[in-house]
Design an enzyme around this catalytic site. Structure first.
Site, mmCIF file in Angstrom:
data_model
loop_
_atom_site.group_PDB
_atom_site.id
_atom_site.type_symbol
_atom_site.label_atom_id
_atom_site.label_comp_id
_atom_site.label_asym_id
_atom_site.label_seq_id
_atom_site.Cartn_x
_atom_site.Cartn_y
_atom_site.Cartn_z
ATOM 1 N N ASP A 154 0.872 -1.172 0.000
ATOM 2 C CA ASP A 154 0.000 0.000 0.000
ATOM 3 C C ASP A 154 0.910 1.223 0.000
ATOM 4 O O ASP A 154 2.108 1.118 0.295
ATOM 5 C CB ASP A 154 -0.888 0.001 1.256
ATOM 6 C CG ASP A 154 -1.810 1.221 1.292
ATOM 7 O OD1 ASP A 154 -2.326 1.613 0.227
ATOM 8 O OD2 ASP A 154 -1.995 1.809 2.373
ATOM 9 N N SER A 155 0.324 2.370 -0.292
ATOM 10 C CA SER A 155 1.101 3.601 -0.245
ATOM 11 C C SER A 155 1.520 3.922 1.192
ATOM 12 O O SER A 155 2.473 4.666 1.397
ATOM 13 C CB SER A 155 0.269 4.745 -0.811
ATOM 14 O OG SER A 155 -0.973 4.809 -0.136
ATOM 15 N N TYR A 160 -0.630 8.299 -2.891
ATOM 16 C CA TYR A 160 -0.686 7.974 -4.317
ATOM 17 C C TYR A 160 -1.940 8.615 -4.942
ATOM 18 O O TYR A 160 -1.995 8.812 -6.139
ATOM 19 C CB TYR A 160 -0.799 6.454 -4.521
ATOM 20 C CG TYR A 160 0.451 5.633 -4.313
ATOM 21 C CD1 TYR A 160 1.608 6.157 -3.743
ATOM 22 C CD2 TYR A 160 0.478 4.300 -4.708
ATOM 23 C CE1 TYR A 160 2.741 5.365 -3.562
ATOM 24 C CE2 TYR A 160 1.607 3.504 -4.542
ATOM 25 C CZ TYR A 160 2.732 4.047 -3.959
ATOM 26 O OH TYR A 160 3.844 3.249 -3.794
ATOM 27 N N CYS A 163 -4.112 -1.264 -2.057
ATOM 28 C CA CYS A 163 -4.248 0.178 -2.235
ATOM 29 C C CYS A 163 -5.218 0.346 -3.396
ATOM 30 O O CYS A 163 -5.003 -0.204 -4.480
ATOM 31 C CB CYS A 163 -2.878 0.778 -2.587
ATOM 32 S SG CYS A 163 -2.938 2.511 -3.058
ATOM 33 N N ASN A 164 -6.281 1.056 -3.128
ATOM 34 C CA ASN A 164 -7.301 1.204 -4.168
ATOM 35 C C ASN A 164 -6.790 1.987 -5.362
ATOM 36 O O ASN A 164 -7.145 1.706 -6.501
ATOM 37 C CB ASN A 164 -8.532 1.889 -3.594
ATOM 38 C CG ASN A 164 -9.332 0.975 -2.710
ATOM 39 O OD1 ASN A 164 -10.297 0.374 -3.132
ATOM 40 N ND2 ASN A 164 -8.924 0.830 -1.465
ATOM 41 N N THR A 165 -5.963 2.999 -5.089
ATOM 42 C CA THR A 165 -5.446 3.816 -6.184
ATOM 43 C C THR A 165 -4.560 2.954 -7.086
ATOM 44 O O THR A 165 -4.690 2.970 -8.316
ATOM 45 C CB THR A 165 -4.644 5.009 -5.622
ATOM 46 O OG1 THR A 165 -5.478 5.720 -4.696
ATOM 47 C CG2 THR A 165 -4.199 5.934 -6.713
ATOM 48 N N GLU A 211 -4.948 9.948 8.953
ATOM 49 C CA GLU A 211 -3.518 10.027 9.307
ATOM 50 C C GLU A 211 -3.324 10.791 10.630
ATOM 51 O O GLU A 211 -2.419 10.515 11.398
ATOM 52 C CB GLU A 211 -2.729 10.743 8.204
ATOM 53 C CG GLU A 211 -2.762 10.041 6.870
ATOM 54 C CD GLU A 211 -1.547 9.166 6.609
ATOM 55 O OE1 GLU A 211 -0.534 9.347 7.285
ATOM 56 O OE2 GLU A 211 -1.648 8.291 5.724
ATOM 57 N N CYS A 233 -11.020 3.043 -0.529
ATOM 58 C CA CYS A 233 -9.702 3.550 -0.135
ATOM 59 C C CYS A 233 -9.347 2.841 1.167
ATOM 60 O O CYS A 233 -10.202 2.728 2.063
ATOM 61 C CB CYS A 233 -9.763 5.054 0.093
ATOM 62 S SG CYS A 233 -8.248 5.722 0.815
ATOM 63 N N THR A 234 -8.115 2.387 1.257
ATOM 64 C CA THR A 234 -7.765 1.563 2.420
ATOM 65 C C THR A 234 -7.712 2.338 3.738
ATOM 66 O O THR A 234 -7.690 1.730 4.798
ATOM 67 C CB THR A 234 -6.424 0.848 2.179
ATOM 68 O OG1 THR A 234 -5.531 1.779 1.572
ATOM 69 C CG2 THR A 234 -6.592 -0.349 1.294
HETATM 70 N N1 DGL Z 1 -3.915 3.749 -0.026
HETATM 71 C C1 DGL Z 1 -4.595 4.724 -0.830
HETATM 72 C C2 DGL Z 1 -5.830 4.103 -1.470
HETATM 73 O O1 DGL Z 1 -6.339 3.096 -1.005
HETATM 74 C C3 DGL Z 1 -4.981 5.946 -0.033
HETATM 75 C C4 DGL Z 1 -3.829 6.817 0.388
HETATM 76 C C5 DGL Z 1 -3.121 7.445 -0.789
HETATM 77 O O2 DGL Z 1 -3.661 8.377 -1.424
HETATM 78 O O3 DGL Z 1 -2.045 6.979 -1.092
HETATM 79 O O4 DGL Z 1 -6.309 4.607 -2.450
#
Ligand code: DGL
Length: 257
Positions: free
Chosen positions: A7-8, A39, A70-72, A147, A179-180
């Site tokens: 994940d990011s 991300y 990570c959804n992105t 965060e 989004c996680t």
């Molecule tokens: N982990 C990212 C997601 O699930 C969210 C945080 C980011 O923007 O990196 O999309």
């Protein structure tokens, strides 16, 4: 069988937690790209590059499967990762959509995520293929709220209402947390909209792995790597999964540029 999760940043720890609970014997290697988070406001090209670099790093541990938590990254890079790697690559979009289709009674599904995830239309396309009516909304303030640990109380509720009232007014009965980071706001979302069915990537992925009968016969190795020090990562790791030590790696080990 060992599994890599990336994940990011901290959000994928919700997936890590669920996988460790459901598959205690799995050997798990987690990479949080804390040096380059978020991300969700980056271009498609950048997200693809970061994702391929993260995947290649995890591959060096001999993983047998990769979970893109990570959804992105799942929205922009899943095809590229599947082409580049010779192991199964599991993203969060398909499992989330499957659960939403099962949950909804009226076929109206809301999707929230980062700006990149919403812009990619990854959830929308797949849901519409399955005859769902889709209502999307990027929620860029949710990641910094999480965060900062502001996941309950007045401020969290105000921000949640700002983004979600409109979707709820459209008559959605199911909401995908695309989004996680967002599962950490689930309590507040449930409090404000108790009627909604909520789809959380971490549970959707675990269900998907069970259904696919993927076996994890490891020895329960747990390794967590981050690309930069991060107080919020440290805090959430402790809250979510306890005392597993963190190892900081140099970003140059990942970078291809
Ligand atoms: N982990 C990212 C997601 O699930 C969210 C945080 C980011 O923007 O990196 O999309």
């Amino acid at each position: 069988m060992s599994i890599g999760i990336f994940d990011s940043g901290i959000g994928g720890l919700t997936v890590f937690k669920e996988i460790t609970k459901e598959f205690p014997d799995a050997d798990i290697y987690y990479l949080g790209d804390t040096a380059r988070v978020p991300y969700g406001n980056k271009s498609k090209e950048t997200v693809i590059r970061y994702s391929v670099e993260a995947a290649n790093y995890l591959k060096s541990f001999g993983i047998d499967a990769l979970i893109v938590a990570c959804n992105t990254a799942s929205s922009y890079a899943i095809d590229r990762l599947r082409n580049a790697l010779d192991i199964p690559v599991i993203g969060v979009v398909e499992p989330g959509v499957e659960v939403a289709i099962r949950f909804t009674k009226n076929g109206k599904v809301g999707v929230i995520g980062t700006s990149a995830t919403i812009k990619s239309g990854s959830y929308k396309k797949l849901l519409e293929k399955n005859d769902m009516k889709v209502y999307q909304k990027p929620c860029p303030l949710f990641v910094p709220l999480v965060e900062e640990g502001i996941v309950e109380g007045q401020i969290a509720e105000l921000v949640v209402k700002e983004y979600l009232d409109g979707l709820v007014d459209e008559g959605i009965d199911t909401l995908i947390l695309g989004c996680t980071h967002y599962p950490l706001l689930k309590k507040t979302i449930k409090k404000l909209y108790p009627q909604l069915m909520i789809v959380d990537s971490s549970q959707a992925i675990a269900e998907f792995l069970h259904r696919e009968k993927i076996q994890f016969n490891g020895t329960g190795i747990r390794k967590i790597y981050i690309t930069d020090e991060s107080e919020s990562f440290e805090r959430f790791k402790t809250v979510l999964i306890g005392d597993i030590p963190l190892e900081k790696i140099d970003l140059s080990k990942l970078c291809t540029l």
